[in-house]
Design a protein around this motif. Structure first.
Motif, PDB file in Angstrom:
ATOM      1  N   ILE A 208      -3.468  -5.015  -2.299  1.00 34.29           N
ATOM      2  CA  ILE A 208      -3.665  -5.061  -3.744  1.00 34.29           C
ATOM      3  C   ILE A 208      -2.951  -6.262  -4.364  1.00 34.29           C
ATOM      4  CG2 ILE A 208      -4.013  -2.575  -3.933  1.00 34.29           C
ATOM      5  CD1 ILE A 208      -1.203  -2.346  -5.021  1.00 34.29           C
ATOM      6  N   LYS A 209      -1.943  -6.814  -3.664  1.00 35.51           N
ATOM      7  CA  LYS A 209      -1.269  -7.998  -4.199  1.00 35.51           C
ATOM      8  C   LYS A 209      -2.235  -9.166  -4.329  1.00 35.51           C
ATOM      9  CE  LYS A 209       3.411  -6.852  -2.649  1.00 35.51           C
ATOM     10  NZ  LYS A 209       4.576  -7.283  -1.830  1.00 35.51           N
ATOM     11  N   GLU A 210      -3.245  -9.203  -3.442  1.00 35.82           N
ATOM     12  CA  GLU A 210      -4.221 -10.288  -3.512  1.00 35.82           C
ATOM     13  C   GLU A 210      -5.030 -10.254  -4.798  1.00 35.82           C
ATOM     14  OE1 GLU A 210      -6.678 -11.010  -0.081  1.00 35.82           O
ATOM     15  OE2 GLU A 210      -5.211 -10.025   1.238  1.00 35.82           O
ATOM     16  N   LEU A 211      -5.109  -9.068  -5.452  1.00 29.77           N
ATOM     17  CA  LEU A 211      -5.892  -8.970  -6.670  1.00 29.77           C
ATOM     18  C   LEU A 211      -5.315  -9.836  -7.791  1.00 29.77           C
ATOM     19  CD1 LEU A 211      -6.555  -5.110  -6.727  1.00 29.77           C
ATOM     20  CD2 LEU A 211      -8.135  -6.930  -6.016  1.00 29.77           C
ATOM     21  N   ALA A 212      -4.019 -10.139  -7.704  1.00 29.60           N
ATOM     22  CA  ALA A 212      -3.381 -10.949  -8.741  1.00 29.60           C
ATOM     23  C   ALA A 212      -3.959 -12.358  -8.804  1.00 29.60           C
ATOM     24  CB  ALA A 212      -1.875 -11.001  -8.514  1.00 29.60           C
ATOM     25  N   SER A 213      -4.491 -12.827  -7.694  1.00 35.36           N
ATOM     26  CA  SER A 213      -5.046 -14.183  -7.655  1.00 35.36           C
ATOM     27  C   SER A 213      -6.571 -14.185  -7.597  1.00 35.36           C
ATOM     28  CB  SER A 213      -4.479 -14.951  -6.446  1.00 35.36           C
ATOM     29  OG  SER A 213      -4.802 -14.281  -5.242  1.00 35.36           O
ATOM     30  N   ARG A 214      -7.184 -13.003  -7.561  1.00 38.48           N
ATOM     31  CA  ARG A 214      -8.647 -12.923  -7.524  1.00 38.48           C
ATOM     32  C   ARG A 214      -9.209 -12.762  -8.939  1.00 38.48           C
ATOM     33  NH1 ARG A 214     -11.192 -11.502  -2.641  1.00 38.48           N
ATOM     34  NH2 ARG A 214      -9.799 -12.010  -0.903  1.00 38.48           N
TER      35      ARG A 214
END
Length: 330
Positions: A208-214
């Motif tokens: 879910i941390k990747e959602l910050a840059s998506r």
């Protein structure tokens, strides 16, 4: 026309009187309400009197007594026409509701098998209303032809008491009105989802941390702002501030943007279900769950005995309870 100063006594909740209230005074007020409503609807004292089986003078005396009690003019009278004053218009709506509720209460007590009837004013969220409730109401009204439905679709949280709704359909996380009776119908699941084309172009996020840059598609009415709260199993809740390339207060618009490949969206399955069923959207990070929201029905306690409210609650429980049809996807 009579001139009024402040009335000596007032109707409390439409029927009760001040100190010294008794059965005779109560019945006089009830007779006055009935006469007033009939005259307002007939726009004529004579016609109302015929329908009530009374003389014109009897009906006139009852309405005058009600106006004297309230200290206001409810009806504007001419030699040929009777119409509601602005105050009378507001009071008519309340009086009509009181008489309807009284008849429904008597019917409910006398027989649970009586045919429900009367007006049912419903408030519901826009997307749920257009996608699911409108077709359900068509079936409900076919089953109960003597119930007249007034449906208002609005995404704001209305106060059903002050705005005169018999029942309010809510999709929300928690109960926010302990003074209302609430029936929870079913949990409305929310999932992270995106289009296959988006995942092919940007890759599937693994954490879910990747959602910050998506690029993400954000619902504007969330109390948490641009922060999504998610939980994996029994682990503590995790928050991530998303990159909101589109913010909208309508989830159907976000669903369409997700289908078009514009980003990842956190959507309730009652909106994204058809697209998840056909594969136009696919679940992303399915092991993570957003805090649950619930499809619930809320209504004021004084509506509890109304047969039209009780049958609507039972209908909604049968229609959407257990596993709703929009969750039937792999």
């Amino acid at each position: 026309m009579r001139q009024y100063t402040k009335g000596k006594r007032y109707l409390c909740n439409g029927l009760g009187a001040g100190p010294g209230n008794n059965k005779e005074a109560y019945m006089d007020k009830l007779a006055g309400l009935t006469a007033f409503v009939n005259v307002a609807e007939a726009e004529s004292f004579a016609k109302a009197a015929r329908e009530m089986g009374l003389s014109r003078s009897q009906v006139n005396r009852r309405v005058i007594a009600l106006e004297d009690e309230l200290g206001v003019t409810l009806l504007a009278r001419t030699t040929r026409h009777v119409s509601l004053t602005p105050t009378g218009q507001a009071f008519y709506l309340r009086a009509k509701s009181i008489l309807n509720d009284l008849r429904e209460a008597e019917t409910a007590i006398q027989s649970d098998h009586a045919e429900p009837q009367g007006d049912l004013k419903i408030n519901a969220p826009m997307s749920f209303g257009t996608m699911h409730l409108s077709s359900a109401l068509a079936d409900f009204m076919t089953r109960y032809p003597n119930i007249r439905v007034h449906l208002v679709l609005d995404d704001r949280f209305v106060d059903p008491v002050s705005e005169g709704f018999d029942i309010t359909v809510r999709v929300a996380e928690t109960r926010e009105a302990p003074s209302l009776i609430e029936h929870t119908i079913v949990e409305a699941k929310r999932l992270l989802c995106a289009s296959p084309g988006y995942l092919q172009q940007h890759g599937r996020p693994r954490t879910i941390k990747e959602l910050a840059s998506r690029p993400c598609l954000h619902y504007g009415n969330l109390a948490s702002g641009y922060t999504w709260r998610l939980r994996r199993g029994d682990a503590p809740e995790t928050s991530v501030r998303v990159n909101g390339v589109l913010c909208c207060n309508n989830a159907e618009a976000l669903r369409d943007a997700a289908v078009a490949g514009l980003g990842v969206a956190l959507l309730p399955t009652f909106i994204a279900g058809p697209e998840l069923q056909t594969g136009r959207l696919v679940s992303v990070l399915p092991e993570y769950q957003a805090p649950p929201v619930y499809l619930s029905l809320l209504y004021p306690p004084n509506r509890h005995l109304a047969a039209r409210v009780r049958v609507f609650v039972k209908f909604m429980q049968a229609r959407f309870g257990d596993q709703p049809y929009w969750d039937l996807f792999s």
